[in-house]
Structure formats: C-alpha cells, structure tokens
Design a protein around this motif. Structure first.
Motif, PDB file in Angstrom:
ATOM      1  N   THR A 167      56.140  13.125  10.734  1.00  0.00           N
ATOM      2  CA  THR A 167      56.081  14.378  11.474  1.00  0.00           C
ATOM      3  C   THR A 167      55.014  15.285  10.873  1.00  0.00           C
ATOM      4  O   THR A 167      54.437  14.992   9.825  1.00  0.00           O
ATOM      5  CB  THR A 167      57.445  15.076  11.429  1.00  0.00           C
ATOM      6  N   ALA A 168      54.757  16.400  11.547  1.00  0.00           N
ATOM      7  CA  ALA A 168      53.771  17.358  11.050  1.00  0.00           C
ATOM      8  C   ALA A 168      54.226  17.916   9.705  1.00  0.00           C
ATOM      9  O   ALA A 168      55.380  18.317   9.539  1.00  0.00           O
ATOM     10  CB  ALA A 168      53.584  18.478  12.061  1.00  0.00           C
ATOM     11  N   THR A 169      53.300  17.942   8.733  1.00  0.00           N
ATOM     12  CA  THR A 169      53.624  18.448   7.405  1.00  0.00           C
ATOM     13  C   THR A 169      52.347  18.757   6.645  1.00  0.00           C
ATOM     14  O   THR A 169      51.340  18.051   6.802  1.00  0.00           O
ATOM     15  CB  THR A 169      54.462  17.425   6.607  1.00  0.00           C
ATOM     16  N   MET A 170      52.345  19.830   5.885  1.00  0.00           N
ATOM     17  CA  MET A 170      51.251  20.170   4.971  1.00  0.00           C
ATOM     18  C   MET A 170      49.889  20.160   5.669  1.00  0.00           C
ATOM     19  O   MET A 170      48.881  19.741   5.095  1.00  0.00           O
ATOM     20  CB  MET A 170      51.238  19.207   3.776  1.00  0.00           C
ATOM     21  N   GLY A 171      49.836  20.620   6.914  1.00  0.00           N
ATOM     22  CA  GLY A 171      48.592  20.659   7.660  1.00  0.00           C
ATOM     23  C   GLY A 171      48.220  19.350   8.328  1.00  0.00           C
ATOM     24  O   GLY A 171      47.171  19.263   8.978  1.00  0.00           O
ATOM     25  N   PHE A 172      49.054  18.323   8.197  1.00  0.00           N
ATOM     26  CA  PHE A 172      48.826  17.031   8.842  1.00  0.00           C
ATOM     27  C   PHE A 172      49.527  17.008  10.199  1.00  0.00           C
ATOM     28  O   PHE A 172      50.655  17.496  10.339  1.00  0.00           O
ATOM     29  CB  PHE A 172      49.360  15.891   7.978  1.00  0.00           C
ATOM     30  N   LEU A 173      48.857  16.411  11.188  1.00  0.00           N
ATOM     31  CA  LEU A 173      49.422  16.292  12.524  1.00  0.00           C
ATOM     32  C   LEU A 173      50.489  15.211  12.572  1.00  0.00           C
ATOM     33  O   LEU A 173      50.454  14.233  11.816  1.00  0.00           O
ATOM     34  CB  LEU A 173      48.321  15.948  13.528  1.00  0.00           C
TER      35      LEU A 173
END
Length: 607
Positions: free
Chosen positions: A365-371
């Motif tokens: 899932t989306a996390t730490m600026g990652f899609l």
C-alpha cells in the motif's frame, strides 16, 4: 504461474447419449495434436507462430500420458502466452506436479512471425533453443526424475487462470496458432551428427502436408481449468501447415467470421497522439486511412498501424486537456479483409502524468511517499501484469524504509510505468525474506529490453532480510512506457520497490547528431580477470546481439540485447558461457551484430 493441469484430475468431457453424436460441455473449442509414439530423450524441434490473444496460449511440449497418477508426472514445455509480446515460457513438471518455470525474454514478438523452437532432453540436462541458439538450460536432481517416455504434443487453449494467462475476451476469437513442421532427433551420445556435442541424430520430420494418421492423433478431451474442449475440427492441415484453432462452439475450424472490435483509446501525455487497441490484427490500408476515425472538434492528421498489427497510433491536434472526447471508428477491416468493424464510439482515456520521482511500493500500500501497487491496464499509469503480493511486518536491515520492504510481489514477469520519451535513472529495491541460503532464488532483470541484472541472488548479495538496491542510469525510453521484465532461474523472481527519476529528457535527440558510425571499442580492462566492459555506439536504431567465440570458432556466449535507439552503450561481461559456467583463461573474439552489419575484436581472459 499455474500448471495447466495442476491440482486437477484430467477429465474426459465427451458424453455419449442415446444418439451416436458427441456432445461437448464447454462454450469454446480448442485443439491438440499428439504423436501416437512416445519418446525417451532426444531433440525436439518445431517451427511455429503463436497466437497474439491475451488469455490464450499455444504450446509445443512432451508429456507422459501413462495415467499412473501425479507421482509419475513427466512433462517438458514450451508455452507461448498471448499476453506477452516478448516472452517464451519454459517449464519442466516432475513427479508430484512440481513446476520448474523459466520465462525467457526475447527481442522479437513470437506472435508476428515464425521462429524455430527446440529443446534437448538428456539424462543430465534439458536445454531450450530459439532459432538454433541455446537460451536456457536446467540441470540438477529434478532432471533425474524425467524417466518416462513422453509423447510430442501441440495445443491451443484458454486457461481459467487470469493471474497467469491474462484476461480472456471471447470477442477476440477466433485465434490460430501455425505450425510449419516438427522434427525429432534421437539421443545417441558419442555417435550422432547434430545438436549439442553431436549427440543427436535425425529420426523424422513432418511438414504437415496432410494428416499422417499413422503418426498423429487429434485429441478430444479437456480438464478442469481449461475453458475449452479439444475437437478434431480445430486441428486443420492446410497450405502445408498444421493450424490449431480456438473458436466458439458454432464457427469451428479455420474460418474467421468475427468482425474486429475497438477495445479502448488513450491519449498520450502531450495530447498529440491517441493510441487505439483492437481485438485482432487489422488490414493496413483501412486502418491507416485517417478518414475512418472521427474525434469531434479535433483534427486527425494521420494514422499508423503499429508493429503488433492490433494497435493504431493517431496523430492529432486541437485537444483541450480539460475537456472530454469521444472517438468514432468505422470501415476498418481485419487481415482477412472479409470482416469490417461495426461503427463504434468510445471515450478517450486521458493520461494522468506521474510526478517525479516516481516511487512504487510493489506489492504493498501507499507508504513513505511510495505509491500503492496496482494492476496494469489502459486506464493506469503504472502497474504489474502478473505475480502475487505478500505482506510482512518485520525488521529489515540496511534501510530506514522498512515498510517498503515489508511488501513484495513474487512470481511476476512484467512491470510497466508510463513516462515521457526521455532518459531515466532507475532504482530497484529487493530483500530476501524467505530463503536464508544462497542459490535458492536466482533471477535476471531486463529493463527496456536490456538484461541489466544477471543471476541476481539477493541473499548472496545482501544476506537475510536485508535491503538491497540496484541502480541504473540513463535508461532510454522511446515509446512512453518503461518496461521491467523478470526471468526466474531458480524459484520465483520478486521485487519490493521501484524508484524512477528523470535524468535527461533530451538525450534521444543528441546521439543521432553526435554519432556518425557503428563502432565497437576495445574491451577494458584487457587482459582481464573476472569481468570486463565492452563499449559500442549506434548511429541509428537497430537490433543488437553480442556473441563471443573461442579460438576454434565455437560460440561460447551470446546475448540478445534487443532493439536499441541511437546512442552510446556499455556492456559488462562476467566471462561466463551460456550455461552460467566461468570460462577458462585464453584468447576469445567478441562480435557485435546490429541489423545486417557486425564488428569483431579480440580479448584476453586471465583467471
């Protein structure tokens, strides 16, 4: 990947009722052609062209049909899936229905032209060949379990497993796979005149001028997980070829009465091109007639039928990015020129350009600026074609981005990201969270058709549950889609994250002005130990292949580098042969082939 018979009992679906007629239970009809005789070891060859339909595969394989149960399973496969335009799948299935799958990247589309595919089966190895070059080899204990005589088979069918085969669309029927000939060479170690080490000798060839009923049977069966029945009518001998057909239950055999249909239309980032996808291959004249396309209030300047023969690129002007548009298509014929599309209108999908850097948490899932990870489609800007996601929550060494490494996608073959034409820096993120020993998970990675990671063993590189990164600079994208292709050697390929940054969007226009000739430079260092760099330059786009020969002129290594745009390149060679074994010290010659020209230089390996 799901084995075509795995976890299911082979079934006969022929039901005999009061009348002598045969009743088939499934809506779609496929075909299988198989030898009467079974073979133990040998070289098996076919020249064929597969079918370009997502949700469908065409095959050439050997199979033990003794019917003694899964504990005696023996099978060697070449399977060409219609969802990929650059991949051939190999598999060995051993007792207990254990799969040993490898996806082979190829720098051609196997559905567009004929190629020769082969495999050698011996007591010590199984090796696969494309156009007479070995591309993959399996050895090890599982080869020793291939002890059953097997029949030679070819089939076309539509599996039920979307994650493996892609999305099925009945509107794309009929589908045809073409087989020009099949040859068998018996295994005679030490006394042959063909194949690896001249260990094989010619036995027979069938050119498919007619149905040789003393050699071949047409199958009439199916199994759970196969969405079609095999019927005699769909194995057709015509024009010196065997044509295996996948059809509906009404229009069987080698006939096409289906009109082409438009699937979708999508604008590019600059809104000056519209890409169209159709259900089948199109006639060039009608598909490139700009008058057959209408977009209200937009000028269509031209139409080009793309290489896959199922896609059209429209050059347009006058699109307002804030408005919605419909496309009307009419008068387009299929390749048979007998079926004309019904007039159809679709809404054009607008691009939603990604912001750089593009950071994707693959499998998560989306996390730490990652899609968030997602499945690829014509409406998406990025996504996976296949594979399975897993989620963990544990400590990962060597990173502060633990939550990115918690998730991964394994068993994948292709990941796609839409980007503007240009040059990019790409970071791939991996961690081994399952295996705590070397040699269990090994895979290659191709980016834009070039193998940039060879035999990656994450545990060997970084250890257990420790972050590992591979960084690549100046990856050139000339078709607005960055493609990453994974080829497992042992177990399944996997990836945790992808980061893409722009490096120089004007790079594509520079090499053509700067580079005037096709050049191959002297490798550096030379002499060398371990690895060396080979640099070369291309003044124009071309298909590139590197070959390395020993002093006797024997080919010891080859790598298809794919279609390259103009530019300067470097290739790192680790002094391995095609079997992944280190070469001995000596003088070798390296040849770079590009289209119809080549250059050769000498190198010296010191171990």
């Amino acid at each position: 990947m799901i084995n075509k018979r795995k976890y299911f009992l082979l079934l006969s679906v022929i039901i005999f009722i009061a009348s002598p007629e045969t009743v088939y239970l499934k809506d779609f009809k496929g075909a299988e052609y198989r030898t009467k005789e079974s073979y133990l070891y040998g070289r098996f060859e076919v020249r064929c062209k597969s079918t370009y339909r997502e949700g469908v595969l065409a095959s050439f394989f050997t199979y033990y049909d003794g019917g003694t149960g899964v504990q005696d399973w023996n099978e060697i496969d070449i399977e060409i899936l219609g969802r990929y335009g650059n991949d051939v799948q190999y598999n060995i299935i051993t007792p207990g229905q254990m799969d040993h799958v490898h996806h082979q990247f190829v720098n051609f589309n196997p559905h567009l032209d004929f190629h020769t595919y082969a495999f050698e089966w011996t007591p010590g190895y199984v090796a696969w060949f494309i156009d007479n070059e070995e591309v993959h080899r399996q050895t090890g204990e599982h080869i020793q379990t291939l002890i059953r005589e097997q029949k030679i088979m070819m089939n076309i069918w539509n599996p039920a497993y979307v994650g493996w085969i892609g999305n099925w669309n009945a509107d794309a029927l009929p589908a045809f796979a073409y087989y020009d000939w099949v040859s068998y060479y018996s295994y005679v170690p030490g006394s042959g005149d063909y194949g690896t080490d001249n260990n094989f000798t010619f036995s027979w060839t069938d050119n498919f001028d007619s149905w040789d009923q003393s050699r071949w049977d047409k199958a009439t069966h199916t199994w759970n997980g196969n969405n079609c029945d095999f019927i005699h009518e769909n194995a057709v001998l015509q024009n010196g070829m065997l044509i295996l057909c996948l059809t509906d239950s009404t229009n069987t055999g080698y006939t096409d009465l289906q009109k082409p249909s438009l699937l979708w239309a999508r604008a590019n980032n600059d809104n000056d091109k519209i890409f169209l996808s159709f259900t089948e291959e199109l006639d060039e004249a009608s598909s490139e007639n700009a008058a057959n396309y209408i977009i209200p209030n937009v000028t269509i300047n031209g139409a080009i039928l793309l290489q896959d023969m199922k896609s059209v690129e429209l050059s347009v002007s006058g699109i307002n990015p804030s408005e919605s548009y419909n496309l009307i298509v009419m008068n387009i014929k299929d390749r048979a020129e007998a079926n004309t599309i019904l007039t159809k209108a679709v809404t054009i999908v607008k691009a939603q350009p990604l912001s750089f850097p593009v950071k994707i948490n693959v499998g998560g899932t989306a996390t730490m600026g990652f899609l968030e990870d997602q499945e690829w489609s014509y409406t998406k800007e990025y996504g996976y074609l296949d594979g399975t996601s897993t989620q963990w929550e544990l400590s990962i060494e060597g990173t502060e981005e633990d939550s990115v490494y918690w998730a991964d996608r394994y068993g994948l073959v292709t990941y796609m990201i839409r980007v503007p034409v240009g040059s990019y820096n790409v970071k791939l993120m991996f961690t081994e969270k399952v295996w705590s020993e070397s040699g269990v998970r090994v895979f290659d990675v191709y980016i834009e058709g070039s193998r940039l990671i060879d035999d990656l063993d994450i545990y060997n590189q970084a250890g257990f549950r420790t972050a590992y990164e591979s960084n690549f600079s100046n990856i050139i994208v000339d078709d607005e889609v960055l493609e990453i292709h994974f080829c497992a050697e042992e177990d399944n390929a996997l990836i945790d994250g992808i980061v893409i940054e722009q490096s120089n969007t004007g790079l594509l226009n520079e090499p053509a002005e700067r580079i005037k000739s096709f050049t191959l430079e002297q490798n550096f260092p030379n002499p060398f130990n371990g690895s060396t760099i080979i640099r070369y330059s291309l003044p124009s786009e071309g298909n590139v292949k590197l070959k390395i020969y020993d002093l006797l002129g024997s080919l010891v290594f080859s790598d298809n580098l794919g279609l390259k745009p103009p530019g300067e390149y470097e290739y790192k060679w680790n002094a391995y042969n095609n079997y992944k074994n280190p070469l001995s010290s000596g003088v070798y010659f390296y040849s770079l082939e590009e289209n119809n020209r080549s250059k050769v230089k000498k190198l010296i390996l010191l171990n």
